[in-house]
Design a protein around this motif. Structure first.
Motif, PDB file in Angstrom:
ATOM      1  N   GLU A   1       1.005  -1.164  -0.026  1.00 32.08           N
ATOM      2  CA  GLU A   1       0.100  -0.088   0.142  1.00 32.08           C
ATOM      3  C   GLU A   1       0.770   1.300   0.143  1.00 32.08           C
ATOM      4  OE1 GLU A   1      -3.436  -2.465   2.563  1.00 32.08           O
ATOM      5  OE2 GLU A   1      -2.151  -0.942   3.563  1.00 32.08           O
ATOM      6  N   ARG A   2       2.161   1.043   0.568  1.00 33.32           N
ATOM      7  CA  ARG A   2       2.908   2.219   0.733  1.00 33.32           C
ATOM      8  C   ARG A   2       3.497   2.501  -0.705  1.00 33.32           C
ATOM      9  NH1 ARG A   2       6.495   1.389   6.341  1.00 33.32           N
ATOM     10  NH2 ARG A   2       4.647   1.775   7.646  1.00 33.32           N
ATOM     11  N   GLU A   3       3.649   1.460  -1.460  1.00 34.06           N
ATOM     12  CA  GLU A   3       4.300   1.548  -2.787  1.00 34.06           C
ATOM     13  C   GLU A   3       3.297   2.398  -3.750  1.00 34.06           C
ATOM     14  OE1 GLU A   3       5.531  -2.287  -4.451  1.00 34.06           O
ATOM     15  OE2 GLU A   3       7.076  -2.319  -2.938  1.00 34.06           O
ATOM     16  N   VAL A   4       1.929   2.001  -3.522  1.00 32.86           N
ATOM     17  CA  VAL A   4       0.777   2.611  -4.261  1.00 32.86           C
ATOM     18  C   VAL A   4       0.844   4.121  -4.132  1.00 32.86           C
ATOM     19  CG1 VAL A   4      -1.571   2.774  -4.452  1.00 32.86           C
ATOM     20  CG2 VAL A   4      -0.725   0.492  -4.261  1.00 32.86           C
ATOM     21  N   VAL A   5       1.087   4.447  -2.701  1.00 28.37           N
ATOM     22  CA  VAL A   5       0.756   5.769  -2.400  1.00 28.37           C
ATOM     23  C   VAL A   5       2.136   6.583  -2.995  1.00 28.37           C
ATOM     24  CG1 VAL A   5       0.875   7.620  -0.419  1.00 28.37           C
ATOM     25  CG2 VAL A   5      -0.418   5.674  -0.257  1.00 28.37           C
ATOM     26  N   GLU A   6       3.368   6.100  -2.717  1.00 23.66           N
ATOM     27  CA  GLU A   6       4.490   6.510  -3.225  1.00 23.66           C
ATOM     28  C   GLU A   6       4.456   6.795  -4.661  1.00 23.66           C
ATOM     29  OE1 GLU A   6       7.727   4.397  -1.337  1.00 23.66           O
ATOM     30  OE2 GLU A   6       6.874   4.939   0.514  1.00 23.66           O
ATOM     31  N   PHE A   7       3.848   5.726  -5.454  1.00 25.53           N
ATOM     32  CA  PHE A   7       3.854   5.831  -7.050  1.00 25.53           C
ATOM     33  C   PHE A   7       2.804   7.163  -7.379  1.00 25.53           C
ATOM     34  CE2 PHE A   7       1.302   4.810 -10.766  1.00 25.53           C
ATOM     35  CZ  PHE A   7       2.307   4.637 -11.569  1.00 25.53           C
ATOM     36  N   ILE A   8       1.698   7.077  -6.676  1.00 20.40           N
ATOM     37  CA  ILE A   8       0.870   8.184  -7.042  1.00 20.40           C
ATOM     38  C   ILE A   8       1.305   9.693  -6.783  1.00 20.40           C
ATOM     39  CG2 ILE A   8      -1.475   9.401  -6.421  1.00 20.40           C
ATOM     40  CD1 ILE A   8      -2.509   6.539  -5.686  1.00 20.40           C
ATOM     41  N   LEU A   9       2.423   9.783  -5.534  1.00 21.05           N
ATOM     42  CA  LEU A   9       2.935  10.989  -5.327  1.00 21.05           C
ATOM     43  C   LEU A   9       3.798  11.243  -6.537  1.00 21.05           C
ATOM     44  CD1 LEU A   9       4.074  10.381  -1.772  1.00 21.05           C
ATOM     45  CD2 LEU A   9       2.415  12.205  -2.664  1.00 21.05           C
ATOM     46  N   SER A  47      -2.961  -5.724  -6.724  1.00 25.36           N
ATOM     47  CA  SER A  47      -4.545  -5.872  -7.141  1.00 25.36           C
ATOM     48  C   SER A  47      -5.313  -4.595  -7.076  1.00 25.36           C
ATOM     49  CB  SER A  47      -5.273  -6.845  -6.352  1.00 25.36           C
ATOM     50  OG  SER A  47      -5.242  -6.775  -4.945  1.00 25.36           O
ATOM     51  N   ASN A  48      -6.466  -4.409  -7.370  1.00 28.39           N
ATOM     52  CA  ASN A  48      -7.299  -3.406  -7.074  1.00 28.39           C
ATOM     53  C   ASN A  48      -7.601  -3.106  -5.600  1.00 28.39           C
ATOM     54  OD1 ASN A  48      -7.684  -2.743  -9.823  1.00 28.39           O
ATOM     55  ND2 ASN A  48      -9.774  -3.593 -10.091  1.00 28.39           N
ATOM     56  N   ALA A  49      -7.876  -4.433  -4.984  1.00 31.28           N
ATOM     57  CA  ALA A  49      -8.008  -4.285  -3.496  1.00 31.28           C
ATOM     58  C   ALA A  49      -7.031  -3.710  -2.817  1.00 31.28           C
ATOM     59  CB  ALA A  49      -8.244  -5.873  -3.144  1.00 31.28           C
ATOM     60  N   THR A  50      -5.751  -3.991  -3.379  1.00 36.86           N
ATOM     61  CA  THR A  50      -4.667  -3.161  -2.486  1.00 36.86           C
ATOM     62  C   THR A  50      -4.705  -1.731  -2.425  1.00 36.86           C
ATOM     63  OG1 THR A  50      -3.262  -5.221  -3.012  1.00 36.86           O
ATOM     64  CG2 THR A  50      -2.207  -3.308  -2.531  1.00 36.86           C
ATOM     65  N   VAL A  51      -5.097  -1.477  -3.687  1.00 35.61           N
ATOM     66  CA  VAL A  51      -4.976   0.151  -4.013  1.00 35.61           C
ATOM     67  C   VAL A  51      -6.216   0.560  -3.165  1.00 35.61           C
ATOM     68  CG1 VAL A  51      -5.379   1.992  -5.696  1.00 35.61           C
ATOM     69  CG2 VAL A  51      -4.226  -0.113  -6.364  1.00 35.61           C
ATOM     70  N   ILE A  52      -7.634   0.062  -3.214  1.00 32.17           N
ATOM     71  CA  ILE A  52      -8.549   0.609  -2.410  1.00 32.17           C
ATOM     72  C   ILE A  52      -8.418   0.555  -1.133  1.00 32.17           C
ATOM     73  CG2 ILE A  52     -11.038   0.410  -2.022  1.00 32.17           C
ATOM     74  CD1 ILE A  52     -10.435   1.230  -4.672  1.00 32.17           C
ATOM     75  N   ARG A  53      -7.606  -0.702  -0.241  1.00 31.77           N
ATOM     76  CA  ARG A  53      -7.241  -0.527   1.065  1.00 31.77           C
ATOM     77  C   ARG A  53      -6.487   0.635   1.262  1.00 31.77           C
ATOM     78  NH1 ARG A  53      -6.997  -6.021   0.319  1.00 31.77           N
ATOM     79  NH2 ARG A  53      -4.545  -6.066   0.031  1.00 31.77           N
ATOM     80  N   ALA A  54      -5.567   0.907   0.606  1.00 29.85           N
ATOM     81  CA  ALA A  54      -4.677   1.951   0.715  1.00 29.85           C
ATOM     82  C   ALA A  54      -5.495   3.417   0.642  1.00 29.85           C
ATOM     83  CB  ALA A  54      -3.598   2.245  -0.350  1.00 29.85           C
ATOM     84  N   CYS A  55      -6.546   3.353  -0.203  1.00 29.03           N
ATOM     85  CA  CYS A  55      -7.302   4.783  -0.105  1.00 29.03           C
ATOM     86  C   CYS A  55      -7.945   4.638   1.167  1.00 29.03           C
ATOM     87  CB  CYS A  55      -8.347   4.636  -1.271  1.00 29.03           C
ATOM     88  SG  CYS A  55      -7.898   4.766  -2.836  1.00 29.03           S
ATOM     89  N   LYS A  56      -8.767   3.592   1.640  1.00 31.59           N
ATOM     90  CA  LYS A  56      -9.533   3.691   2.807  1.00 31.59           C
ATOM     91  C   LYS A  56      -8.742   3.864   4.096  1.00 31.59           C
ATOM     92  CE  LYS A  56     -13.405   0.630   1.047  1.00 31.59           C
ATOM     93  NZ  LYS A  56     -14.031  -0.394   1.024  1.00 31.59           N
ATOM     94  N   LYS A  57      -7.441   3.440   4.089  1.00 32.26           N
ATOM     95  CA  LYS A  57      -6.451   3.811   5.462  1.00 32.26           C
ATOM     96  C   LYS A  57      -6.234   5.361   5.592  1.00 32.26           C
ATOM     97  CE  LYS A  57      -4.720  -0.790   5.985  1.00 32.26           C
ATOM     98  NZ  LYS A  57      -3.521  -1.885   5.941  1.00 32.26           N
ATOM     99  N   LEU A  58      -6.077   5.875   4.267  1.00 30.72           N
ATOM    100  CA  LEU A  58      -6.054   7.178   4.333  1.00 30.72           C
ATOM    101  C   LEU A  58      -7.453   8.291   4.344  1.00 30.72           C
ATOM    102  CD1 LEU A  58      -3.334   7.395   1.519  1.00 30.72           C
ATOM    103  CD2 LEU A  58      -3.116   7.303   3.713  1.00 30.72           C
TER     104      LEU A  58
END
Length: 251
Positions: A19-27, A47-58
């Motif tokens: 999830e951190r990789e997802v956020v750092e990528f978007i940054l 997966s899509n689920a990983t991205v969505i979990r990152a969103c919800k945790k933020l």
């Protein structure tokens, strides 16, 4: 409005490594509007689920909601940068005009003007429109130095000056343009009485400068030229006041 960067800082520890990789990528994405879930999946192999979990945790319910938060944060930053750039431009302009005005000051000329004011029986401070503020402020400074002064700002009172001014008197005219007919005509008449004229005006060629006994020139430029010109009148009058102050204090 949510601040995405504060949300990331507050919740970063809750994110998994993926999830951190997802956020750092978007940054790092510059064209955030065109970013899609598929782009993240293809690059990071998540997966899509990983991205969505990152969103919800933020604290964002969907990927679109989090993406919009990034867009808002970017736009706010650009707006702040634009406002800061405008402030810096204005600040640099004022600095430049102030330096130019002070560099135009000739020590010998300033000294002669100060002596003229100190020895004057009466000092008439003249200014119309926005220049009135500089004339009024200078008149106030004269009273602090125990010099006789009075301020004239309207057409009728200015036109009356030649009827009472004498050889021992001095007229200090504040005019950014130096092209005010009511003032210039009055100055010519007063000069015929032997009254000395001190012009505080712009460095551009103007009539006031040519008909005055002494001139104090100011510099001004940029889109705010009129406002800056008024400010430079204050700068020059302050310089004269400070010089007179040193002369009076040394007596």
């Amino acid at each position: 409005m949510s601040d995405i960067y504060k949300d990331i800082n507050s919740n970063y520890e809750r994110l998994s490594e993926a999830e951190r990789e997802v956020v750092e990528f978007i940054l790092k994405v510059k064209d955030i509007e065109s970013l899609k879930l598929k782009d993240i999946k293809d690059v990071l192999y998540v997966s899509n689920a990983t991205v969505i979990r990152a969103c919800k945790k933020l604290n964002y319910a969907t990927f679109s909601e989090m993406k919009e938060a990034f867009i808002q944060a970017r736009d706010a930053k650009q707006k702040n940068c634009s406002a800061e750039s405008e402030f810096v431009r204005v600040l640099d302009g004022i600095k430049k005009d102030t330096i130019t005005t002070l560099e135009l000051a000739d020590e010998k000329n300033i000294d002669q003007i100060c002596n003229c004011l100190i020895e004057a029986r009466r000092i008439f401070c003249v200014g119309m429109g926005s220049s009135f503020l500089a004339a009024s402020e200078f008149n106030h400074k004269l009273t602090l130095l125990d010099l006789w002064g009075n301020v004239y700002s309207d057409k009728n009172s200015i036109e009356y000056i030649p009827q009472i001014s004498k050889e021992q008197d001095v007229i200090v005219v504040f005019s950014s343009s130096g092209q005010v007919d009511e003032i210039n005509e009055t100055i010519i008449k007063a000069k015929g009485n032997g009254t000395q004229i001190i012009a505080v005006t712009s460095m551009s060629a103007n009539k006031l400068k040519s008909i005055s006994t002494y001139s104090l020139l100011t510099g001004s430029s940029g889109s705010q030229k009129k406002t800056r010109s008024g400010l430079m009148l204050h700068v020059m009058s302050t310089l004269v006041y400070e010089k007179i102050l040193t002369k009076v204090s040394s007596v």
